[in-house]
Write an enzyme that holds these catalytic residues in place. Structure first.
Site, PDB file in Angstrom:
ATOM      1  N   HIS A 193       9.203  -2.968   3.344  1.00 12.73           N
ATOM      2  CA  HIS A 193       8.843  -3.252   2.118  1.00 12.73           C
ATOM      3  C   HIS A 193      10.191  -3.385   1.534  1.00 12.73           C
ATOM      4  CE1 HIS A 193       5.437  -0.268   3.371  1.00 12.73           C
ATOM      5  NE2 HIS A 193       4.747  -1.276   2.899  1.00 12.73           N
TER       6      HIS A 193
ATOM      7  N   GLY B 162       5.306 -10.090   4.322  1.00 14.16           N
ATOM      8  CA  GLY B 162       6.114  -9.880   5.528  1.00 14.16           C
ATOM      9  C   GLY B 162       5.282 -10.573   6.867  1.00 14.16           C
TER      10      GLY B 162
ATOM     11  N   LYS C 100       5.030  -9.541   9.520  1.00 16.46           N
ATOM     12  CA  LYS C 100       4.269  -8.597  10.455  1.00 16.46           C
ATOM     13  C   LYS C 100       2.829  -8.516  10.275  1.00 16.46           C
ATOM     14  CE  LYS C 100       3.549  -4.333  12.099  1.00 16.46           C
ATOM     15  NZ  LYS C 100       2.559  -3.771  11.168  1.00 16.46           N
TER      16      LYS C 100
ATOM     17  N   MET D  34       0.737  -1.164   0.113  1.00 15.71           N
ATOM     18  CA  MET D  34       0.094   0.009   0.097  1.00 15.71           C
ATOM     19  C   MET D  34       0.857   1.139  -0.265  1.00 15.71           C
ATOM     20  SD  MET D  34      -3.484  -0.946   2.089  1.00 15.71           S
ATOM     21  CE  MET D  34      -2.954  -0.727   3.646  1.00 15.71           C
TER      22      MET D  34
ATOM     23  N   MET E 291       8.463  -2.226  12.087  1.00 16.81           N
ATOM     24  CA  MET E 291       8.124  -1.188  10.967  1.00 16.81           C
ATOM     25  C   MET E 291       6.788  -1.264  10.497  1.00 16.81           C
ATOM     26  SD  MET E 291      11.741  -0.165   9.290  1.00 16.81           S
ATOM     27  CE  MET E 291      13.292  -0.052  10.402  1.00 16.81           C
ATOM     28  N   SER E 292       6.280   0.069  10.363  1.00 21.29           N
ATOM     29  CA  SER E 292       4.777  -0.074   9.886  1.00 21.29           C
ATOM     30  C   SER E 292       4.705   1.426   9.078  1.00 21.29           C
ATOM     31  CB  SER E 292       3.701  -0.233  11.059  1.00 21.29           C
ATOM     32  OG  SER E 292       2.682   0.073  10.615  1.00 21.29           O
ATOM     33  N   SER E 293       3.746   1.445   8.128  1.00 19.67           N
ATOM     34  CA  SER E 293       3.560   2.801   7.826  1.00 19.67           C
ATOM     35  C   SER E 293       2.891   3.573   8.766  1.00 19.67           C
ATOM     36  CB  SER E 293       2.643   2.551   6.247  1.00 19.67           C
ATOM     37  OG  SER E 293       3.417   1.768   5.564  1.00 19.67           O
TER      38      SER E 293
HETATM   39  O1  PAF Z   1      -0.119  -5.636   3.441  1.00 16.65           O
HETATM   40  C1  PAF Z   1      -0.436  -4.921   2.736  1.00 16.65           C
HETATM   41  O2  PAF Z   1       0.071  -3.733   2.611  1.00 16.65           O
HETATM   42  C2  PAF Z   1      -1.800  -5.125   2.269  1.00 16.65           C
HETATM   43  O3  PAF Z   1      -2.630  -5.710   3.086  1.00 16.65           O
HETATM   44  C3  PAF Z   1      -1.749  -5.903   0.758  1.00 16.65           C
HETATM   45  C4  PAF Z   1      -1.287  -7.122   0.833  1.00 16.65           C
HETATM   46  C5  PAF Z   1      -0.897  -4.936  -0.114  1.00 16.65           C
HETATM   47  C6  PAF Z   1      -3.086  -5.830   0.164  1.00 16.65           C
HETATM   48  O4  PAF Z   1      -3.757  -4.511  -0.019  1.00 16.65           O
END
Ligand code: PAF
Length: 282
Positions: A37, A147, A149, A30, A184-186
């Site tokens: 990522h 991931g 996570k 996303m 880590m997370s947005s």
């Molecule tokens: O983990 C994510 O960022 C989302 O759930 C994904 C897998 C891209 C689906 O929108």
């Protein structure tokens, strides 16, 4: 690196690669890339002929009261970072491309989604499974990288791939953490400096649980209670769930024997964070 925004164009490119016998690595995201990522992207670039990264904030996996509209976005930066990592195509479709007028088909994984985040976020995994299935059909990857996570998501996607014979190899990747342990997370950008310090409580709770298991604790409900109390001792944190589950079925356990997974979700201020980690009873 090519940036593709049209489904038809991405599909045409994927068809061409298939005909050429190319192995395609795919990282669905996303956006708003962090080191987590980038670890998935590096691996995809490394072990495939071509790597595709999608950036799409999928509306169907957010509840009406959730953060879809304020979810952090920075496509220009994501494009730059993906390019630096040697990604071949960044796929960034619009909502109209992914869910055109009249859209009405969804994928549901019925059992793995009952508990944990599935219970707290109704419809969330239906949205995830649907968009991942669509992306797999569009990109036609050999392998896709997820991931740990989002551990429940990983299990849900694996199940869907088996059940629907999607023929994509799912590669799980370990959680990437900040130096103080925060996963880590947005969404970490939502945290104030004080909340950011408190947010390490999830990581610390997992470490404490590992220690309790090492000291001989085998009763899962009692261990769960200790973890709840540990998290609640942090004034800025409020437990959403703490579960000790079978790592494959995600069913809650009574006894710790062999491998288990500690699954955590907590609000720190108004931000909901998740984390998880293995517990090994030898
Ligand atoms: O983990 C994510 O960022 C989302 O759930 C994904 C897998 C891209 C689906 O929108």
């Amino acid at each position: 690196m090519e940036v593709i925004t049209r489904v038809a164009e991405m599909q045409a490119r994927a068809r061409q690669w298939r005909q050429e016998g190319k192995q395609v690595g795919f990282v669905p995201t996303m956006g708003y890339f962090h080191q987590g990522h980038l670890s998935l992207i590096r691996r995809a670039v490394q072990e495939n002929d071509l790597a595709v990264v999608s950036v799409y904030v999928n509306p169907t996996q957010f509840g009406p009261q959730e953060d879809f509209h304020r979810y952090p976005r920075d496509l220009e930066r994501d494009i730059r970072l993906a390019e630096e990592e040697g990604v071949h195509v960044l796929f960034a479709p619009s909502d109209a491309e992914m869910y055109p007028q009249g859209y009405q088909t969804y994928v549901e994984v019925t059992e793995l989604t009952q508990g944990l985040c599935g219970a707290r976020r109704p419809g969330h995994f239906r949205g995830v499974a649907t968009v991942v299935a669509k992306l797999f059909h569009i990109v036609q990857p050999t392998r896709a990288y997820f991931g740990e996570k989002d551990y429940q998501q990983l299990r849900v996607v694996e199940r869907m791939v088996r059940d629907l014979n999607l023929g994509v190899e799912i590669v799980p990747m370990p959680i990437v953490r900040e130096s103080d342990g925060l996963a880590m997370s947005s969404r970490n950008v939502y945290l104030s400096p004080e909340e950011r310090r408190a947010a390490t409580v999830l990581y610390r709770a997992w470490k404490a649980a590992q220690e309790w298991v090492a000291q001989g604790e085998r009763d899962a409900p009692r261990l769960r209670e200790k973890v709840v109390r540990f998290i609640e001792a942090e004034p800025l944190a409020r437990v959403d769930y703490v579960e000790i589950v079978d790592p494959l079925t995600l069913e809650p356990l009574e006894r710790l024997e062999g491998e288990a997974r500690l699954m955590l979700a907590a609000f720190v201020g108004s931000t909901r964070l998740i984390d998880n980690g293995p517990l090994t009873a030898t």
